[in-house]
Design a protein around this motif. Structure first.
Motif, short mmCIF file in Angstrom:
data_model
loop_
_atom_site.label_atom_id
_atom_site.label_comp_id
_atom_site.label_asym_id
_atom_site.label_seq_id
_atom_site.Cartn_x
_atom_site.Cartn_y
_atom_site.Cartn_z
N PRO A 325 0.82 -1.21 0.00
CA PRO A 325 0.00 0.00 0.00
C PRO A 325 0.86 1.26 0.00
N VAL A 326 0.29 2.33 -0.52
CA VAL A 326 0.88 3.66 -0.41
C VAL A 326 -0.20 4.58 0.14
N PHE A 327 0.06 5.20 1.31
CA PHE A 327 -0.90 6.11 1.92
C PHE A 327 -0.64 7.53 1.43
N ILE A 328 -1.71 8.23 1.05
CA ILE A 328 -1.59 9.58 0.52
C ILE A 328 -2.46 10.53 1.33
N PRO A 329 -1.91 11.25 2.32
CA PRO A 329 -2.69 12.24 3.05
C PRO A 329 -3.29 13.26 2.09
N SER A 330 -4.53 13.65 2.35
CA SER A 330 -5.24 14.52 1.41
C SER A 330 -5.57 15.87 2.04
N PRO A 331 -5.35 16.96 1.30
CA PRO A 331 -5.77 18.27 1.79
C PRO A 331 -7.28 18.48 1.68
N GLU A 332 -7.95 17.60 0.91
CA GLU A 332 -9.39 17.68 0.70
C GLU A 332 -10.09 16.54 1.42
N PRO A 333 -11.33 16.76 1.88
CA PRO A 333 -12.11 15.64 2.45
C PRO A 333 -12.32 14.55 1.40
N VAL A 334 -12.32 13.31 1.85
CA VAL A 334 -12.54 12.19 0.93
C VAL A 334 -13.69 11.34 1.46
N VAL A 336 -15.74 7.79 2.27
CA VAL A 336 -15.38 6.45 2.72
C VAL A 336 -15.66 5.48 1.58
N SER A 337 -14.61 4.87 1.07
CA SER A 337 -14.80 3.91 -0.02
C SER A 337 -13.76 2.82 0.09
N LEU A 338 -14.16 1.61 -0.25
CA LEU A 338 -13.21 0.52 -0.44
C LEU A 338 -12.99 0.39 -1.95
N VAL A 339 -12.52 -0.73 -2.40
CA VAL A 339 -12.13 -0.85 -3.81
C VAL A 339 -13.35 -0.72 -4.73
N GLN A 340 -13.28 0.19 -5.68
CA GLN A 340 -14.30 0.36 -6.71
C GLN A 340 -13.68 0.37 -8.10
N ALA A 341 -12.55 1.07 -8.23
CA ALA A 341 -11.84 1.13 -9.50
C ALA A 341 -10.61 0.23 -9.43
N VAL A 342 -10.21 -0.30 -10.55
CA VAL A 342 -9.00 -1.12 -10.61
C VAL A 342 -8.29 -0.88 -11.93
N GLY A 343 -6.97 -0.87 -11.86
CA GLY A 343 -6.16 -0.81 -13.06
C GLY A 343 -5.55 -2.18 -13.32
N GLY A 354 -8.65 2.80 -2.04
CA GLY A 354 -9.78 3.14 -1.18
C GLY A 354 -9.49 4.44 -0.47
N SER A 355 -10.49 4.98 0.22
CA SER A 355 -10.32 6.28 0.85
C SER A 355 -11.16 6.41 2.10
N GLY A 356 -10.70 7.30 3.00
CA GLY A 356 -11.49 7.69 4.16
C GLY A 356 -11.65 6.65 5.24
N LEU A 396 0.21 5.28 14.13
CA LEU A 396 -0.84 4.60 13.39
C LEU A 396 -2.19 5.31 13.45
N LYS A 397 -2.18 6.59 13.79
CA LYS A 397 -3.42 7.35 13.74
C LYS A 397 -3.74 7.69 12.29
N VAL A 398 -4.57 6.87 11.70
CA VAL A 398 -4.95 7.08 10.31
C VAL A 398 -6.16 8.01 10.28
N THR A 399 -6.05 9.13 9.60
CA THR A 399 -7.16 10.07 9.54
C THR A 399 -8.08 9.71 8.40
N THR A 400 -9.29 10.28 8.44
CA THR A 400 -10.23 10.02 7.36
C THR A 400 -9.87 10.82 6.12
N LYS A 401 -8.97 11.80 6.24
CA LYS A 401 -8.57 12.59 5.07
C LYS A 401 -7.33 11.97 4.44
N ALA A 402 -7.51 10.79 3.87
CA ALA A 402 -6.38 10.10 3.23
C ALA A 402 -6.92 9.08 2.24
#
Length: 568
Positions: A325-334, A336-343, A354-356, A396-402
């Protein structure tokens, strides 16, 4: 008013007047055939005995019950006992729950990677990320399955448990990033496995409630099926007459109170009635060994007696798709989603995201404590990790904005094995997956990371990453986390091959141990034994599609129909 709306209205009225939330717990009421194993008689008889009420087992049993009597053993409980635990917002907490009798049983492979085994009716569909995508055409062809019947079996599953995702901001940006990174063409929404970027099905409904393989039991004939919960099968029973092949005729199982029971095939001289293992890639080869079917010297060394068949390939060919996995902190609200798109890349890595998602700190601490306890119990040859786990609550405090983007290596080509650790069927056997033993798997991992970096740095994804942050820089975040128990040989993400080896995780798609052509034939009958089949992911030579749950449920339905045709 249809039945579903009537039942929902009744639930609401009960909740209002009696202050009792029964709207979702009442789901279990549809299954009058679902019973605790303590209620089982000492001896019972059925046409088919299915060991494992999981992803394949529920589909298989529901199908067989249309024209035969079926007994299903599930070692865990029912997902309807705590319906909110399966909601999308509780995904991480449920998956990492290590309390006694939780739906997710922690195990650690000899490679130093922690993993989970489902122990609940519905199996992995109760604790997974919910993505539904069919297998590639090559998988179906190599398995020798009839294309039209495969299509019909998929559709049978999809009518009960699959939904089209409600795509929002983060998933749309992720899709755009994949296309910009060269994972083309844009295939829109489809269940099919085709190269490019697509959206596919999910098993979460629009309200975020999970639908699982247990829902497939709605297809069952309630007069012909019994499901015993908290039933631990200890041994498959065989008859051996002279020089004839051994024949399965029943099982011994234990209920939660420690009482042993026996279930036997209804007509033991019938060539139709069978015992069917659908216990998953860990428990199916394990239970074969505990029943005397496996490498003779290994079984004898563990006191398994008698050895029914010296079957050296039982437990071999174990594989687990590496995940990073690669975690990407986001400046924008995201959202809550699990896998929907795939490459689906041309080079053999699958990119998902996934997000949030939020992670309970107390659960994180308990999970890490459970890892330490399991390491001590099993005496795994791991590096000292006590210091690594200190003060991790803050990290390990994972925020919802990621957002999180993951890659899964296709296949894989690397193979391992499973061995008994003891004779307790509820304990974890010893499993080695040999991650990245094959260099081709490692090359796919490197290419996958290069693709993820392009996605993160794409214009389409730019809204959801902080300005100035780079893909390679974000890879370094993982190095501070105990993603596994393997020694770390690098301090940065610039050596991608070493990074892949050091930070490997599981995507929970392990398979093998009872492979077609080695342990079972093309009809999933165990070689050298009558009246015994294995129908689950342990028979796979590779993981199908991007995510295997669709194909495992399909296989249960497909084989159930084939068995019934043979019965007539």
């Amino acid at each position: 008013m249809d039945f579903h709306n009537f039942r929902l209205l009744r639930c609401i009225l009960v909740a209002v007047f009696f202050f009792h939330d029964s709207c979702y717990s009442d789901e279990a009421g549809k299954y009058s055939f679902m019973k605790d194993a303590t209620l089982a008689p000492k001896l019972s008889h059925f046409d088919y005995i299915v060991i494992g009420g999981g992803t394949a087992g529920c589909a298989l049993a529901a199908t067989l019950s249309q024209n035969a009597t079926v007994l299903v053993f599930e070692r865990g409980g029912s997902p309807y006992d705590n319906p909110t635990a399966t909601d999308i917002g509780n995904f991480v907490n449920t998956l990492l729950d290590t309390t006694p009798n939780s739906w997710s049983q922690l195990f650690i492979s000899q490679d130093g990677v922690y993993n989970s085994r489902a122990r609940v009716l519905g199996g992995g569909t109760v604790i997974n990320a919910g993505f539904y995508s069919r297998a590639e055409e090559e998988f179906v062809a190599e398995a020798g399955l009839e294309r039209a019947e495969v299509e019909a079996a998929y559709e049978w599953v999809e009518k009960k448990v699959v939904f089209e995702p409600q795509v929002k901001g983060w998933q749309s940006a992720f899709r755009d990033g994949l296309l910009e990174a060269g994972v083309t063409p844009n295939n829109g929404f489809t269940y099919e496995h085709i190269v490019g970027t697509k959206f596919s099905g999910i098993i979460f409904d629009p309200d975020g409630h999970r639908h699982t393989a247990a829902n497939l039991l709605e297809y069952a004939n309630p007069d012909n099926i019994v499901v015993y919960l908290h039933a631990s099968v200890h041994k498959i029973l065989f008859t051996i007459k002279g020089n004839e092949r051994p024949k399965a005729y029943g099982v011994i199982f234990q209920d939660a109170g420690g009482v042993y029971h026996t279930a036997e095939l209804a007509t033991q001289d019938s060539i139709m009635n069978e015992v069917i293992l659908s216990a998953g890639a860990i428990a199916s080869p394990q239970l074969l060994m505990l029943s005397g079917v496996g490498p003779a010297a290994h079984l004898t060394a563990h006191g398994v007696n008698p050895v029914i068949v010296d079957h050296p390939m039982v437990g071999q060919g174990m594989a687990d798709n590496p995940m990073h996995p690669v975690f990407i902190p986001s400046p924008e609200p995201v959202e809550v989603s699990l896998v929907q798109a795939v490459g689906i890349t041309k080079f053999g890595s699958y990119i998902e995201g996934g997000s949030g998602l939020s992670l309970s700190i107390s659960l994180t601490r308990s999970f890490l404590d459970a890892v330490l306890n399991l390491v001590k119990k099993t005496k795994l040859p791991m590096q000292p990790i006590s210091k690594l786990f200190e003060s991790l609550d803050l990290r390990l405090k994972v925020t919802t904005k990621a957002g999180v983007i993951i890659q899964k290596v296709n296949g894989p080509l690397s193979r391992g094995h499973l061995e008994l650790r003891n004779t307790d069927p509820d304990d974890n056997p010893s499993v080695t997956f040999n991650y990245y033993q094959d260099p081709e798997d490692l090359n796919k991992c490197v290419e996958g990371f290069n693709t993820i970096i392009k996605v993160i740095e794409s214009k389409g994804y730019s809204k959801y990453k902080y300005p100035g942050s780079s893909g390679r820089g974000l890879l370094n975040l993982i190095l501070a986390l105990p993603t596994n128990l393997r020694p770390r040989h690098i301090t940065s993400a610039f050596d991608l091959k070493q990074y892949c080896k050091d930070t490997v995780m599981t995507i929970y798609h392990y398979h093998g141990g009872c492979q077609v052509g080695k342990v079972v034939d093309n009809d999933y009958k165990v070689l050298g034994i009558d009246a015994l089949r294995v129908i689950d992911g342990s028979t796979f030579l590779k993981s199908p599609g991007t995510n295997p749950q669709a194909t495992i449920m399909m296989l249960g339905r497909y084989m159930g129909q084939k068995i019934l045709r043979e019965r007539t």
